[in-house]
Enzyme design. Sequence first.
Site, PDB file in Angstrom:
ATOM      1  N   GLU A  26      21.516  -5.110 -20.218  1.00  0.00           N
ATOM      2  CA  GLU A  26      22.433  -5.772 -20.417  1.00  0.00           C
ATOM      3  C   GLU A  26      23.784  -5.748 -20.133  1.00  0.00           C
ATOM      4  O   GLU A  26      25.027  -6.591 -20.795  1.00  0.00           O
ATOM      5  CB  GLU A  26      22.352  -6.857 -21.842  1.00  0.00           C
ATOM      6  CG  GLU A  26      20.819  -7.057 -21.714  1.00  0.00           C
ATOM      7  CD  GLU A  26      20.712  -7.691 -23.369  1.00  0.00           C
ATOM      8  OE1 GLU A  26      20.854  -8.905 -23.622  1.00  0.00           O
ATOM      9  OE2 GLU A  26      20.176  -6.251 -24.524  1.00  0.00           O
ATOM     10  N   SER A 159      17.329 -10.359 -23.755  1.00  0.00           N
ATOM     11  CA  SER A 159      17.310 -11.342 -22.362  1.00  0.00           C
ATOM     12  C   SER A 159      15.761 -11.006 -21.481  1.00  0.00           C
ATOM     13  O   SER A 159      16.050 -11.437 -20.250  1.00  0.00           O
ATOM     14  CB  SER A 159      17.760 -10.541 -21.292  1.00  0.00           C
ATOM     15  OG  SER A 159      19.654 -10.643 -21.529  1.00  0.00           O
ATOM     16  N   TYR A 225      20.045 -17.260 -18.379  1.00  0.00           N
ATOM     17  CA  TYR A 225      20.809 -17.701 -17.475  1.00  0.00           C
ATOM     18  C   TYR A 225      21.655 -18.357 -16.334  1.00  0.00           C
ATOM     19  O   TYR A 225      22.847 -18.004 -15.868  1.00  0.00           O
ATOM     20  CB  TYR A 225      21.558 -15.708 -17.787  1.00  0.00           C
ATOM     21  CG  TYR A 225      21.715 -14.878 -18.619  1.00  0.00           C
ATOM     22  CD1 TYR A 225      22.622 -15.042 -19.835  1.00  0.00           C
ATOM     23  CD2 TYR A 225      20.325 -14.101 -19.108  1.00  0.00           C
ATOM     24  CE1 TYR A 225      22.547 -14.850 -20.746  1.00  0.00           C
ATOM     25  CE2 TYR A 225      19.921 -13.399 -20.246  1.00  0.00           C
ATOM     26  CZ  TYR A 225      21.532 -13.689 -20.355  1.00  0.00           C
ATOM     27  OH  TYR A 225      20.792 -12.844 -21.930  1.00  0.00           O
ATOM     28  N   ARG A 264      21.951 -13.918 -34.854  1.00  0.00           N
ATOM     29  CA  ARG A 264      21.311 -14.487 -33.902  1.00  0.00           C
ATOM     30  C   ARG A 264      19.466 -14.489 -34.701  1.00  0.00           C
ATOM     31  O   ARG A 264      19.430 -12.936 -34.406  1.00  0.00           O
ATOM     32  CB  ARG A 264      22.068 -14.970 -32.887  1.00  0.00           C
ATOM     33  CG  ARG A 264      21.424 -16.190 -32.979  1.00  0.00           C
ATOM     34  CD  ARG A 264      21.554 -16.747 -31.192  1.00  0.00           C
ATOM     35  NE  ARG A 264      20.207 -16.315 -30.853  1.00  0.00           N
ATOM     36  CZ  ARG A 264      20.379 -15.709 -29.267  1.00  0.00           C
ATOM     37  NH1 ARG A 264      21.402 -15.001 -28.740  1.00  0.00           N
ATOM     38  NH2 ARG A 264      18.711 -15.349 -28.964  1.00  0.00           N
ATOM     39  N   ASP A 266      15.713 -15.449 -34.025  1.00  0.00           N
ATOM     40  CA  ASP A 266      15.593 -16.302 -33.192  1.00  0.00           C
ATOM     41  C   ASP A 266      13.797 -16.382 -33.504  1.00  0.00           C
ATOM     42  O   ASP A 266      13.590 -15.417 -34.433  1.00  0.00           O
ATOM     43  CB  ASP A 266      15.102 -15.302 -31.429  1.00  0.00           C
ATOM     44  CG  ASP A 266      16.225 -14.803 -31.042  1.00  0.00           C
ATOM     45  OD1 ASP A 266      16.901 -16.170 -30.824  1.00  0.00           O
ATOM     46  OD2 ASP A 266      16.274 -14.357 -30.180  1.00  0.00           O
ATOM     47  N   GLU A 279      12.956 -12.853 -33.474  1.00  0.00           N
ATOM     48  CA  GLU A 279      13.604 -10.878 -33.828  1.00  0.00           C
ATOM     49  C   GLU A 279      14.543 -11.433 -34.334  1.00  0.00           C
ATOM     50  O   GLU A 279      15.564 -12.662 -33.985  1.00  0.00           O
ATOM     51  CB  GLU A 279      13.358 -10.192 -32.074  1.00  0.00           C
ATOM     52  CG  GLU A 279      14.344 -11.486 -31.252  1.00  0.00           C
ATOM     53  CD  GLU A 279      15.218 -11.015 -30.433  1.00  0.00           C
ATOM     54  OE1 GLU A 279      15.809  -9.627 -29.585  1.00  0.00           O
ATOM     55  OE2 GLU A 279      15.717 -12.083 -29.478  1.00  0.00           O
ATOM     56  N   ASN A 281      19.296 -10.268 -33.598  1.00  0.00           N
ATOM     57  CA  ASN A 281      20.198 -10.009 -32.441  1.00  0.00           C
ATOM     58  C   ASN A 281      21.230  -9.705 -33.777  1.00  0.00           C
ATOM     59  O   ASN A 281      22.448 -10.869 -33.727  1.00  0.00           O
ATOM     60  CB  ASN A 281      20.092 -10.759 -31.544  1.00  0.00           C
ATOM     61  CG  ASN A 281      19.015 -11.675 -30.418  1.00  0.00           C
ATOM     62  OD1 ASN A 281      18.973 -10.647 -29.781  1.00  0.00           O
ATOM     63  ND2 ASN A 281      18.657 -12.565 -30.720  1.00  0.00           N
ATOM     64  N   GLY A 285      25.330 -13.055 -27.399  1.00  0.00           N
ATOM     65  CA  GLY A 285      26.095 -13.525 -26.918  1.00  0.00           C
ATOM     66  C   GLY A 285      27.323 -13.980 -27.433  1.00  0.00           C
ATOM     67  O   GLY A 285      26.852 -14.529 -28.147  1.00  0.00           O
TER      68      GLY A 285
HETATM   69  N1  LIG Z   1       5.200 -14.902 -29.703  1.00  0.00           N
HETATM   70  C1  LIG Z   1       5.492 -16.008 -28.505  1.00  0.00           C
HETATM   71  N2  LIG Z   1       5.465 -16.935 -28.320  1.00  0.00           N
HETATM   72  C2  LIG Z   1       5.554 -17.838 -27.051  1.00  0.00           C
HETATM   73  N3  LIG Z   1       6.424 -16.866 -26.559  1.00  0.00           N
HETATM   74  C3  LIG Z   1       8.004 -15.297 -27.076  1.00  0.00           C
HETATM   75  C4  LIG Z   1       7.099 -15.387 -27.899  1.00  0.00           C
HETATM   76  N4  LIG Z   1       7.301 -14.141 -28.403  1.00  0.00           N
HETATM   77  C5  LIG Z   1       8.698 -14.396 -27.314  1.00  0.00           C
HETATM   78  N5  LIG Z   1       8.903 -16.090 -27.193  1.00  0.00           N
HETATM   79  C6  LIG Z   1       9.588 -16.235 -25.750  1.00  0.00           C
HETATM   80  O1  LIG Z   1      10.411 -15.323 -25.013  1.00  0.00           O
HETATM   81  C7  LIG Z   1      11.655 -14.913 -25.423  1.00  0.00           C
HETATM   82  C8  LIG Z   1      11.738 -14.033 -25.727  1.00  0.00           C
HETATM   83  O2  LIG Z   1      12.084 -13.093 -26.822  1.00  0.00           O
HETATM   84  P1  LIG Z   1      12.330 -12.122 -28.024  1.00  0.00           P
HETATM   85  O3  LIG Z   1      13.206 -13.394 -28.297  1.00  0.00           O
HETATM   86  O4  LIG Z   1      11.249 -11.605 -28.365  1.00  0.00           O
HETATM   87  O5  LIG Z   1      13.083 -11.284 -26.334  1.00  0.00           O
HETATM   88  P2  LIG Z   1      14.800 -10.906 -26.203  1.00  0.00           P
HETATM   89  O6  LIG Z   1      14.649 -10.256 -24.973  1.00  0.00           O
HETATM   90  O7  LIG Z   1      15.135  -9.857 -27.360  1.00  0.00           O
HETATM   91  O8  LIG Z   1      15.919 -12.012 -26.884  1.00  0.00           O
HETATM   92  P3  LIG Z   1      17.167 -11.765 -26.574  1.00  0.00           P
HETATM   93  O9  LIG Z   1      17.931 -12.489 -25.443  1.00  0.00           O
HETATM   94  O10 LIG Z   1      17.018 -12.998 -27.196  1.00  0.00           O
HETATM   95  O11 LIG Z   1      17.636 -11.001 -27.503  1.00  0.00           O
HETATM   96  C9  LIG Z   1      12.502 -16.396 -26.646  1.00  0.00           C
HETATM   97  O12 LIG Z   1      13.122 -16.696 -26.298  1.00  0.00           O
HETATM   98  C10 LIG Z   1      10.833 -17.554 -25.944  1.00  0.00           C
HETATM   99  O13 LIG Z   1      10.378 -18.106 -25.503  1.00  0.00           O
HETATM  100 MG   LIG Z   2      16.047 -13.336 -28.465  1.00  0.00          MG
END
Ligand SMILES: Nc1ncnc2c1ncn2[C@@H]1O[C@H](COP(=O)(O)OP(=O)(O)OP(=O)(O)O)[C@@H](O)[C@H]1O
Ligand SMILES: [Mg+2]
Length: 315
Positions: A26, A159, A225, A264, A266, A279, A281, A285
């Site tokens: 990232e 991401s 993005y 943040r 999610d 999760e 963060n 960002g």
């Molecule tokens: N259990 C789930 N069911 C459906 N969609 C999911 C699920 N888990 C994650 N997602 C989708 O995948 C995306 C990314 O998941 P998550 O937030 O866990 O990871 P991330 O890549 O670390 O995100 P970030 O960029 O916020 O750090 C979520 O924003 C959501 O759209």
């Molecule tokens: Mg996320």
Amino acid sequence: MSFVIDSDLKASFGRVAVIYGGNSSERAVSLKSGAAVLAGLQRAGVEAFGIDLYGESADLEPLRQLQEEAFDRAFLILHGPGGEDGTLQGALEMLGKPYTGSGVAASAIGMDKLRTKQLWLGAGLPTPPFAVCGQHESLDEVITRLGTPIIVKPAHEGSSIGMSKVRSRAELADALTTAESFDRTVIAERWMSGDEYTVAVLDGKALSPILLVTNHEFYDFDAKYVANDTEYRFDHGLSAEKDKALRDLAEKAFAAVGCAGWGRVDVMQDEHGEFQLLEVNTAPGMTDHSLVPMAAKQQGISFEQLVVEILKTAH
Ligand SMILES: Nc1ncnc2c1ncn2[C@@H]1O[C@H](COP(=O)(O)OP(=O)(O)OP(=O)(O)O)[C@@H](O)[C@H]1O
Ligand SMILES: [Mg+2]
């Protein structure tokens, strides 16, 4: 009128290092966040300068770089392993420099989706059912227990890197190979079919939840993005009661991990409309298109005010 801090506050902050870059996948996002934070602090009158950890022009290794720069507090805006995961936080502890955001332990847990989920479950907070791939259960058992679809994700990325939606047992192998190329820990999570929200937390308090709407399968890297049709809505259609429940859940989730300063959370709704935590963060960002500044703006907090408020929470 633009926002400028008074001389007492300026003096109490001293010389501020905005630390960005890093060497995680990232890095590019962090360079943008770092530039925005630095510019915002400077516009607000803070005596701030940037440190690009692992930058091409850096002729010193990161620890020496931190030791040789003169600063009184740090605004940490590295994303991903090496910057958001407690290691940099530990280095700053040893240097005796106050820094923004979560401490060593909460940063390390927040970077690890598996341990975050285990901790939330232990605290009685809802998170989608999951499995650790390659542990205890066979892949067939994982599919039987979680059902389909599932989402397969590396435990320590951000991401949406390395993540895939899996609709059937046949698709699982490819998804695992992708996720395993980023991380040795891979989790499979039950697919949440409801709406997705993100809740910014500033000094322990939730800001306005944002409903994320994408026409992609999920909020993937491109939707985050690249695409310009991803929608971010404050008119999320939740009742006042549900809106409060979402904010409360985000605050509890943040506190349970031991997070501090800002972050943040999610969240998604399951098929019954129940909120499920995805999760947290700990250094989200901060470009001018990012979600935390968007939530702050909705509440009348400008980008300059936001970065100053975050800086105040440095410890
Ligand atoms: N259990 C789930 N069911 C459906 N969609 C999911 C699920 N888990 C994650 N997602 C989708 O995948 C995306 C990314 O998941 P998550 O937030 O866990 O990871 P991330 O890549 O670390 O995100 P970030 O960029 O916020 O750090 C979520 O924003 C959501 O759209
Ligand atoms: Mg996320």
